[in-house]
Design a protein around this motif. Structure first.
Motif, PDB file in Angstrom:
ATOM      1  N   THR A  70       0.822  -1.210   0.000  1.00  0.00           N
ATOM      2  CA  THR A  70       0.000   0.000   0.000  1.00  0.00           C
ATOM      3  C   THR A  70       0.860   1.266   0.000  1.00  0.00           C
ATOM      4  O   THR A  70       0.327   2.373   0.055  1.00  0.00           O
ATOM      5  N   GLU A  71       2.182   1.094  -0.060  1.00  0.00           N
ATOM      6  CA  GLU A  71       3.073   2.254  -0.088  1.00  0.00           C
ATOM      7  C   GLU A  71       2.969   2.953  -1.436  1.00  0.00           C
ATOM      8  O   GLU A  71       3.014   2.323  -2.494  1.00  0.00           O
ATOM      9  N   SER A  72       2.836   4.268  -1.401  1.00  0.00           N
ATOM     10  CA  SER A  72       2.633   5.038  -2.618  1.00  0.00           C
ATOM     11  C   SER A  72       3.902   5.114  -3.461  1.00  0.00           C
ATOM     12  O   SER A  72       4.977   5.481  -2.978  1.00  0.00           O
ATOM     13  N   LEU A  73       3.761   4.771  -4.761  1.00  0.00           N
ATOM     14  CA  LEU A  73       4.827   4.990  -5.738  1.00  0.00           C
ATOM     15  C   LEU A  73       4.667   6.330  -6.439  1.00  0.00           C
ATOM     16  O   LEU A  73       5.631   6.919  -6.905  1.00  0.00           O
ATOM     17  N   LEU A  74       3.426   6.785  -6.518  1.00  0.00           N
ATOM     18  CA  LEU A  74       3.099   8.040  -7.196  1.00  0.00           C
ATOM     19  C   LEU A  74       1.807   8.567  -6.598  1.00  0.00           C
ATOM     20  O   LEU A  74       0.812   7.848  -6.520  1.00  0.00           O
ATOM     21  N   SER A  75       1.843   9.804  -6.172  1.00  0.00           N
ATOM     22  CA  SER A  75       0.652  10.431  -5.587  1.00  0.00           C
ATOM     23  C   SER A  75       0.535  11.848  -6.142  1.00  0.00           C
ATOM     24  O   SER A  75       1.450  12.656  -5.983  1.00  0.00           O
ATOM     25  N   GLU A  76      -0.586  12.116  -6.822  1.00  0.00           N
ATOM     26  CA  GLU A  76      -0.790  13.433  -7.429  1.00  0.00           C
ATOM     27  C   GLU A  76      -2.249  13.842  -7.293  1.00  0.00           C
ATOM     28  O   GLU A  76      -3.146  12.992  -7.212  1.00  0.00           O
ATOM     29  N   SER A  77      -2.482  15.147  -7.325  1.00  0.00           N
ATOM     30  CA  SER A  77      -3.839  15.684  -7.297  1.00  0.00           C
ATOM     31  C   SER A  77      -4.446  15.585  -8.700  1.00  0.00           C
ATOM     32  O   SER A  77      -3.791  15.912  -9.699  1.00  0.00           O
ATOM     33  N   LEU A  78      -5.685  15.137  -8.759  1.00  0.00           N
ATOM     34  CA  LEU A  78      -6.410  15.002 -10.019  1.00  0.00           C
ATOM     35  C   LEU A  78      -7.755  15.696  -9.873  1.00  0.00           C
ATOM     36  O   LEU A  78      -8.425  15.538  -8.845  1.00  0.00           O
ATOM     37  N   LYS A  79      -8.153  16.418 -10.882  1.00  0.00           N
ATOM     38  CA  LYS A  79      -9.412  17.172 -10.832  1.00  0.00           C
ATOM     39  C   LYS A  79     -10.334  16.704 -11.953  1.00  0.00           C
ATOM     40  O   LYS A  79      -9.915  16.608 -13.109  1.00  0.00           O
ATOM     41  N   PHE A  80     -11.584  16.415 -11.596  1.00  0.00           N
ATOM     42  CA  PHE A  80     -12.582  15.974 -12.560  1.00  0.00           C
ATOM     43  C   PHE A  80     -13.779  16.917 -12.506  1.00  0.00           C
ATOM     44  O   PHE A  80     -14.274  17.247 -11.423  1.00  0.00           O
ATOM     45  N   GLU A  81     -14.273  17.310 -13.674  1.00  0.00           N
ATOM     46  CA  GLU A  81     -15.348  18.294 -13.757  1.00  0.00           C
ATOM     47  C   GLU A  81     -16.670  17.644 -14.138  1.00  0.00           C
ATOM     48  O   GLU A  81     -16.705  16.570 -14.752  1.00  0.00           O
ATOM     49  N   ASN A  82     -17.767  18.332 -13.802  1.00  0.00           N
ATOM     50  CA  ASN A  82     -19.111  17.854 -14.102  1.00  0.00           C
ATOM     51  C   ASN A  82     -19.274  17.487 -15.574  1.00  0.00           C
ATOM     52  O   ASN A  82     -18.871  18.249 -16.461  1.00  0.00           O
TER      53      ASN A  82
END
Length: 210
Positions: A70-82
């Motif tokens: 469960t250790e993160s290899l890649l963590s980024e913010s993602l934004k999804f729109e209506n």
């Protein structure tokens, strides 16, 4: 998050749609999380796809892990729109894993037609073209991580060629691809032209979006 049938890609105006594909050219298998919710039911190996699913629009943290950790290899913010439709690809090799998020402008094709696009996801490839065998190009001059628009084509069986843009050399032939009417497809290049160790060699993949 809710599942979505392949023949119904249109999101509710208050929701978004997302598909996920592993195009990272390694032997690793991955789990993908949005916030703390795992998206895939089975670990995604090279070429593995999670078909479109519905999710509430907004900001998420996309976390990538190996199958066994469960250790993160890649963590980024993602934004999804209506009301928008997205495809997310895992790209790059293990030392340079990344996400490529694309807004899918999917429309209903005309009768007896289908839509197809091309995305170059091979890290060491130069600009590539996608063409019908011995015929015209569907998409041209696509550098690594570049995607073409969807192109409307007659529904029938094709052989596609992925070509080096500069030399015209055929890097991969995709034979007897049955393009069905009313459907939308993404063709990707993937893998390494010069693989090392356990890296996957250059190849093509046809993904049915709907």
């Amino acid at each position: 998050m809710q599942s979505c049938k392949n023949d119904d890609p249109a999101p509710d105006p208050e929701l978004s749609l997302l598909s996920v594909t592993n195009a990272s050219p390694t032997l690793a298998t991955y789990n993908f999380y949005l916030n703390q919710s795992k998206v895939n039911s089975g670990a995604l190996s090279f070429g593995g796809v999670v078909s479109y699913f519905r999710l509430s629009p907004g900001d998420y943290t996309g976390k990538l892990t190996t199958e066994s950790s469960t250790e993160s290899l890649l963590s980024e913010s993602l934004k999804f729109e209506n009301g928008k439709i997205y495809s997310l690809f895992f790209i790059g090799k293990q030392a340079s894993l990344d996400y490529l998020l694309i807004n899918d402008n999917i429309k209903a094709p005309a009768a007896e037609k289908a839509f197809v696009r091309f995305i170059n996801l091979s890290p060491d490839a130069s600009a590539l073209n996608l063409a019908f065998k011995d015929s015209v190009a569907v998409a041209t001059d696509k550098a690594y991580k570049a995607a073409s628009d969807f192109v409307e084509i007659p529904a029938k069986i094709y052989t596609f060629e992925i070509k080096d843009k500069a030399s015209g050399a055929v890097k991969k032939e995709l034979k007897d691809i049955d393009i069905k009417k009313g459907k939308t497809y993404t063709i990707i290049s993937r893998g390494m032209l010069t693989p090392s160790g356990t890296e996957h060699a250059f190849d093509g993949q046809v993904i049915t979006n709907q």
